[in-house]
Design an enzyme around this catalytic site. Sequence first.
Site, mmCIF file in Angstrom:
data_model
loop_
_atom_site.group_PDB
_atom_site.id
_atom_site.type_symbol
_atom_site.label_atom_id
_atom_site.label_comp_id
_atom_site.label_asym_id
_atom_site.label_seq_id
_atom_site.Cartn_x
_atom_site.Cartn_y
_atom_site.Cartn_z
ATOM 1 N N GLU A 80 -5.858 -1.595 3.499
ATOM 2 C CA GLU A 80 -6.377 -0.337 3.001
ATOM 3 C C GLU A 80 -7.173 -0.511 1.699
ATOM 4 O OE1 GLU A 80 -6.287 2.023 4.915
ATOM 5 O OE2 GLU A 80 -6.842 3.780 3.735
ATOM 6 N N ASP A 81 -6.691 -1.347 0.808
ATOM 7 C CA ASP A 81 -7.253 -1.384 -0.547
ATOM 8 C C ASP A 81 -8.033 -2.646 -0.897
ATOM 9 O OD1 ASP A 81 -6.090 1.026 -0.881
ATOM 10 O OD2 ASP A 81 -4.392 0.317 -2.070
#
Length: 735
Positions: A80-81
């Site tokens: 996600e990051d």
Amino acid sequence: MTIDEQYEQLEQTVRAYNPSADFDQIRSAYEFAKKSHEGQKRKDGSDYITHPLAVAQIVAEELRLDSESISAALLHDVIEDTEATHEQLSKLFSSTVADLVEGVSKLTRIQYATKEDEQMENLRKMLIAMSKDIRVILIKISDRLHNMRTMEYQSPQKQKQKSLETMEIYAPISHRLGMQRIKWELEDLSLKYLDPVGFQEIVSKLGAKQAEYDEFMNRTQAQINQRLSELEIHHKVYGRMKHPYSIYRKMFNQNKSLDEIFDLFAFRVVVDTVGDCYNVLGVIHDLYKPILGRFKDYIGTPKPNGYQSLHTTVMGNDGIPFEVQIRTQEMHEIAEYGVAAHWKYKQNGQGAGTEGKYEWVRRLLENQEGADAEEYIRSLKIDMFADEVFVFTPNGDVQNLTAGATPIDFAYSVHSAVGNHMVGAKVNGRIVTFDYTLKNGDIVEIITSKAAKGPSRDWMKVAKSSEARSKIRQWFKKEKKEENIANGRAAFEAELKHCGVPMKDVLDQENLPGLLKRVSYGSLDELYASIGYGGFTAQKAVNRMQGELQRIAKQHQMDKAAVVPVEGTPDVVRPVVPKRVKSEQGIIVEGLDNCLVKFSKCCTPVPGDEIIGFITRGYGVSVHRADCPNAAPERRKIPGQEGRWIKVSWGSDTNESYPTSLEVVCKDRSNLLLDISAALSTTNTFVVGIQFHSTQDQFGMFHLEINVRGSQHLREVMNKLNQISGVLKVTRPAG
Ligand code: MN
């Protein structure tokens, strides 16, 4: 604590319950995550990696999960990051670790909006269903727990939003998974942000009396312990205080102050036998004064979920009331682990309960106790909602549909008008076909148009839910009323033939009301419409009218015998031949107005056919196809009968449906009948009957009785039938 110390602590925690864990993998997951998140900071200024480390710590400490779960917890934010991909994780660790991380990321991406209760329940189910692997939701809950623990650095708006989500989604899921401690903590942390004043009030009041409460708990527990030991009752006593959110809810629901809440303190006594439960109850009531109306015997009358215990509330020596729950070890486990414990006891042949659906919960709990953890947890799959699928509307509502549902089901679940006006569908922004199978988390958008023609009959086959199918059927019932009436009428008239009652007698004002009463319809059109759309059948209608029809048939024969003077024998005994009604059947008889017309059964003419009429004795004009052997030119010349042949033609006001028949010669094969029915249905042909006669050489003939609009329609049907593989010849029988 430094980051590396934090990691060491994690390893120690894992080692304590799982010495054979894959520490190489865990360490490299840690190192990969640390590198990937390098430079990223949390809101409190600490390095980002402290968060995945803390989540992994919860996963290990609270849930005692396997190596892959610990690794996935460490990596849970990298897809996600950071730049990391599923492929990369799969190569570096394992496809399972990569799947787990991706699963957690998917849940992270879901956007929640506060909705009514039903919506929240759907969201919870969707989350569980989307997790597929139980470990995904466990890691996600651990992630949420750590985020809630460190929520103080977020903006007030984010605090409120996340707390609401936690209260409505994650706490109930934790409860469902039997994780009471995590549930309580999530609730308390959420309350802290949702109602800071209320929360502080409870916490500070409890805090102010903490020493007093602790002293009270210890003293009471010791008293109970001592007395039970004196009586040599084998037992364990636990004491606990209600957690702030549970107190808050009680105060709120019952509109009470903190002091008025009876069961702020609860003691639990666990004994060996049911007999001892009642013995202990006596001892407690001897030690303390019971409060009237607060005793509940859930052993004699268990709760619907199987919960058993004795509950009583008593007044402590210094005026503090408290609750005591008394139960056996078995009851205790059922209370703690719910259905999972039920299963365990059923295995031992003692209790009974629901298994199957919840088996994974049981295995999860066993796994937490057992040594060979990894083997079990690997096989855990969520099949709790296998028969449902959860999708989003464009504005974030969750629709709960039957597994395998299509955009058609979705559209009708939104509203029947949406379904009826649907011209297209998009899933996650892309156009899909109507038979697309919806998946959990899909965002579904239905494209509608005022100009939509309405559902097609094929939709009935594509739709998976009975709701959608019945709405489509409703539409046909309403919108296709004309067509239904025509079809229903044809079916009814065909059925009526068997009873030998002419339509004109049914229409007779003396007979009609009685007949309609038998079938409870207000008018013939209503009856026809109902038969036409499939809500009622012609057979049933005629069956119910049977008695009445027999009376009419008899009457008809008597009338006829009286009226028709025939040369030779009166034909009273002749069976009544089926007949069709007058000239509004669409036939113009040259030189004759308003005369009775029937279509000959031998060749069943339909509008468009070349036809010729024959004046019968007493039955008006019988209409044959010009090419019918019974109307062949040589027959028209039979002496004494020439004058009875009369020119007829089709009027402009023909009916919408005429019964006729077809013979289909074919080589028999499986599914042939299916294909024939399909051809009839795609040409909108109403089928009255199909018979099959097989011959020994694998050939056979279908005799179809159908209703058509005219010869053009009939040709279309014949063409369609001719295209079916195995069909050799399609003919119209005559003669
Ligand atoms: Mn996270």
